[in-house]
Enzyme design. Structure first.
Site, PDB file in Angstrom:
ATOM      1  N   ARG A   1    -110.808  51.145 -22.197  1.00  0.00           N
ATOM      2  CA  ARG A   1    -111.050  52.549 -21.846  1.00  0.00           C
ATOM      3  C   ARG A   1    -109.760  53.366 -21.884  1.00  0.00           C
ATOM      4  NH1 ARG A   1    -115.865  52.275 -17.254  1.00  0.00           N
ATOM      5  NH2 ARG A   1    -117.357  51.300 -18.657  1.00  0.00           N
TER       6      ARG A   1
ATOM      7  N   ASP B   1    -118.020  66.506  -6.820  1.00  0.00           N
ATOM      8  CA  ASP B   1    -117.598  65.367  -7.626  1.00  0.00           C
ATOM      9  C   ASP B   1    -116.089  65.493  -7.824  1.00  0.00           C
ATOM     10  OD1 ASP B   1    -119.304  63.262  -9.585  1.00  0.00           O
ATOM     11  OD2 ASP B   1    -117.221  63.589 -10.175  1.00  0.00           O
TER      12      ASP B   1
HETATM   13  C1  LIG Z   1    -122.252  56.642 -11.422  1.00  0.00           C
HETATM   14  S1  LIG Z   1    -122.021  58.326 -10.999  1.00  0.00           S
HETATM   15  C2  LIG Z   1    -123.264  58.512  -9.727  1.00  0.00           C
HETATM   16  C3  LIG Z   1    -124.015  59.815  -9.862  1.00  0.00           C
HETATM   17  C4  LIG Z   1    -125.129  60.045  -8.863  1.00  0.00           C
HETATM   18  N1  LIG Z   1    -124.637  60.036  -7.510  1.00  0.00           N
HETATM   19  C5  LIG Z   1    -126.245  59.041  -9.029  1.00  0.00           C
HETATM   20  O1  LIG Z   1    -126.422  58.180  -8.150  1.00  0.00           O
HETATM   21  O2  LIG Z   1    -126.968  59.083 -10.017  1.00  0.00           O
HETATM   22  C6  LIG Z   1    -120.503  58.205 -10.038  1.00  0.00           C
HETATM   23  C7  LIG Z   1    -119.811  59.559  -9.861  1.00  0.00           C
HETATM   24  O3  LIG Z   1    -118.792  59.394  -8.862  1.00  0.00           O
HETATM   25  C8  LIG Z   1    -117.709  60.235  -9.185  1.00  0.00           C
HETATM   26  N2  LIG Z   1    -116.519  59.746  -8.455  1.00  0.00           N
HETATM   27  C9  LIG Z   1    -115.775  58.644  -8.691  1.00  0.00           C
HETATM   28  N3  LIG Z   1    -114.768  58.544  -7.797  1.00  0.00           N
HETATM   29  C10 LIG Z   1    -114.896  59.603  -6.962  1.00  0.00           C
HETATM   30  C11 LIG Z   1    -114.152  60.054  -5.842  1.00  0.00           C
HETATM   31  N4  LIG Z   1    -113.086  59.379  -5.381  1.00  0.00           N
HETATM   32  N5  LIG Z   1    -114.557  61.197  -5.233  1.00  0.00           N
HETATM   33  C12 LIG Z   1    -115.638  61.892  -5.688  1.00  0.00           C
HETATM   34  N6  LIG Z   1    -116.377  61.512  -6.742  1.00  0.00           N
HETATM   35  C13 LIG Z   1    -116.014  60.378  -7.382  1.00  0.00           C
HETATM   36  C14 LIG Z   1    -117.599  60.102 -10.703  1.00  0.00           C
HETATM   37  O4  LIG Z   1    -116.897  61.200 -11.260  1.00  0.00           O
HETATM   38  C15 LIG Z   1    -119.084  60.049 -11.112  1.00  0.00           C
HETATM   39  O5  LIG Z   1    -119.558  61.334 -11.472  1.00  0.00           O
END
Ligand SMILES: C[S@@+](CC[C@H](N)C(=O)[O-])C[C@H]1O[C@@H](n2cnc3c(N)ncnc32)[C@H](O)[C@@H]1O
Length: 299
Positions: free
Chosen positions: A42, A153
Site C-alpha cells: 500500500r 471521519d
Molecule cells: C471500514 S470504514 C467503516 C465505515 C463505517 N463506520 C461502517 O461501519 O461501514 C473505517 C473508517 O474509519 C476511518 N478511520 C480510521 N482511523 C480513524 C481515526 N483514528 N479517527 C477517525 N476515523 C478513522 C477511516 O478513514 C474509514 O473511513
C-alpha cells in the site's frame, strides 16, 4: 524502498518501523503484527500515486506535516474505507424498535456517526429516522429540523465523497422498496448509472473531520453513537480509550453501536452490554461497577 525478486516493494526495517509508529501514535492504527507485506504494497502504491520518489521523501514530508494532510493521505492509503448502505441491519431494526422511541421520549433525535467513511452509514441512519417519524408519509421540513446527525471521519477525502453523496446504482440494491425514489435523484449525462442523495437530506448530516485519538469536544453529547468497523484497526488499550471517550459523550441511558466483529469483551469500560455490538451507558438509576466485558461473557 527496494523491490524483491517478484518486483514487489519491500520496506527497509527502519522505514517499516517508522511508518508503523507514526500510524499508531497519530491515528491509533495498529499495523505492527504480521502486516509488513500489506504495508509495503500500500505504501508503494501511495508513493507512486502521490508523485513521490522514495519512502524517505514520504517520511520527511510526514516530519514536516503541520496540517496533518500528509498523515491523513497515508492513513487513507493504509486502511480501508469499505462501507455500504444498510450494513449490519440488526442494528437498524434495534434502532427502530427500541432506540428511536426512547430518544423521542428524551426529546432529541441526535446521533453521532464516528468513522462515517463515504456517507452510506449516516444516510442509512437518517433514512431510518425519517421513516420512523413519517411512517412512510410525506416528509415535512419541520420533521427534518428535528433530526441532527453528526458524521465524522479522519479522512477529508471520504468526507468530501460523503457530502457529494453520489453512489453507483449497484451500491443501492439492498435499499428497501421505494427508498431510491424517496431519498435519491437519478444521475444524468456523465452521472448516468449513479444516484445522488437529495440535497434536503444531505443537509441534515453535519460532516466534520475528527480523529478518534483526539479529545471529544465537551459540547458533544448524544443519546446514540455509532462507531463501527474502525476499532478493528486499534489495539486493546486504544480501543479502551476510544470506548471511554464515547461513553463520556453519551447521555445517561445512551447507546453505543460497534461493529459486530468488534466485541468489547475484555476491555475495561463503563458501559452495559445490551445485545451483540450494542452497549448502553447506565442512566444512574442502578449501581454501575466498571466492568471488563464480564457481563458480555456471561451471555
Ligand atoms: C471500514 S470504514 C467503516 C465505515 C463505517 N463506520 C461502517 O461501519 O461501514 C473505517 C473508517 O474509519 C476511518 N478511520 C480510521 N482511523 C480513524 C481515526 N483514528 N479517527 C477517525 N476515523 C478513522 C477511516 O478513514 C474509514 O473511513
Amino acid at each position: 524502498m527496494d523491490r524483491d525478486d517478484q518486483g514487489a516493494f519491500v520496506l527497509k526495517p527502519g522505514e517499516l518501523a517508522r511508518i508503523q509508529s507514526i500510524a499508531y501514535e497519530r491515528s491509533g492504527i495498529d499495523l505492527r503484527k504480521g502486516k509488513d507485506q500489506m504495508i509495503a504494497m500500500r505504501i508503494g502504491k501511495h508513493i507512486r500515486s502521490s508523485g513521490l520518489n522514495s519512502v524517505r521523501e514520504l517520511l520527511s514530508l510526514l516530519e514536516q506535516d503541520r496540517t496533518g494532510a500528509v498523515l491523513m493521505n497515508m492513513i487513507d492509503a493504509l486502511t480501508t474505507n469499505h462501507t455500504h448502505f444498510m450494513r449490519e441491519p440488526e442494528h437498524f431494526e434495534f434502532l427502530r424498535k427500541t432506540v428511536f422511541p426512547w430518544m423521542l421520549n428524551q426529546g432529541g433525535l441526535r446521533i453521532w456517526c464516528a468513522a462515517s467513511s463515504t456517507g452510506e452509514e449516516p444516510y442509512t441512519i437518517l433514512f431510518h429516522l425519517i421513516e420512523h417519524r413519517s411512517g412512510s408519509g410525506p416528509i415535512s421540513p419541520m420533521l427534518l429540523q428535528e433530526i441532527e446527525i453528526l458524521a465524522t471521519d479522519i479522512s477529508d477525502r471520504v468526507i468530501l465523497q460523503a457530502k457529494r453523496a453520489v453512489y453507483p446504482e449497484d451500491r443501492l440494491n439492498g435499499l428497501p422498496p421505494g427508498w431510491l425514489q424517496r431519498y435519491f435523484r437519478r444521475g444524468e449525462g456523465k452521472w448516468a448509472g449513479h444516484y445522488q442523495v437529495k440535497p434536503a437530506f444531505v443537509s441534515r448530516v453535519r460532516y466534520q473531520k475528527f480523529n478518534l485519538m483526539d479529545a471529544v469536544p465537551a459540547s458533544w453529547r448524544f443519546p446514540a453513537i455509532f462507531c463501527r468497523n474502525v476499532m478493528i484497526y486499534f489495539d486493546r488499550p486504544t480501543q479502551a480509550n476510544v470506548v471511554c471517550k464515547m461513553a463520556n459523550a453519551l447521555e445517561p441511558g445512551g447507546y453505543l453501536f460497534v461493529g459486530h466483529s468488534e466485541s468489547l469483551n475484555g476491555i475495561d469500560h463503563p458501559l452495559t452490554y445490551v445485545r451483540p455490538a450494542v452497549y448502553r451507558k447506565p442512566d444512574g438509576s442502578e449501581p454501575t461497577p466498571r466492568m471488563s466485558g464480564s457481563q458480555e461473557n456471561s451471555r
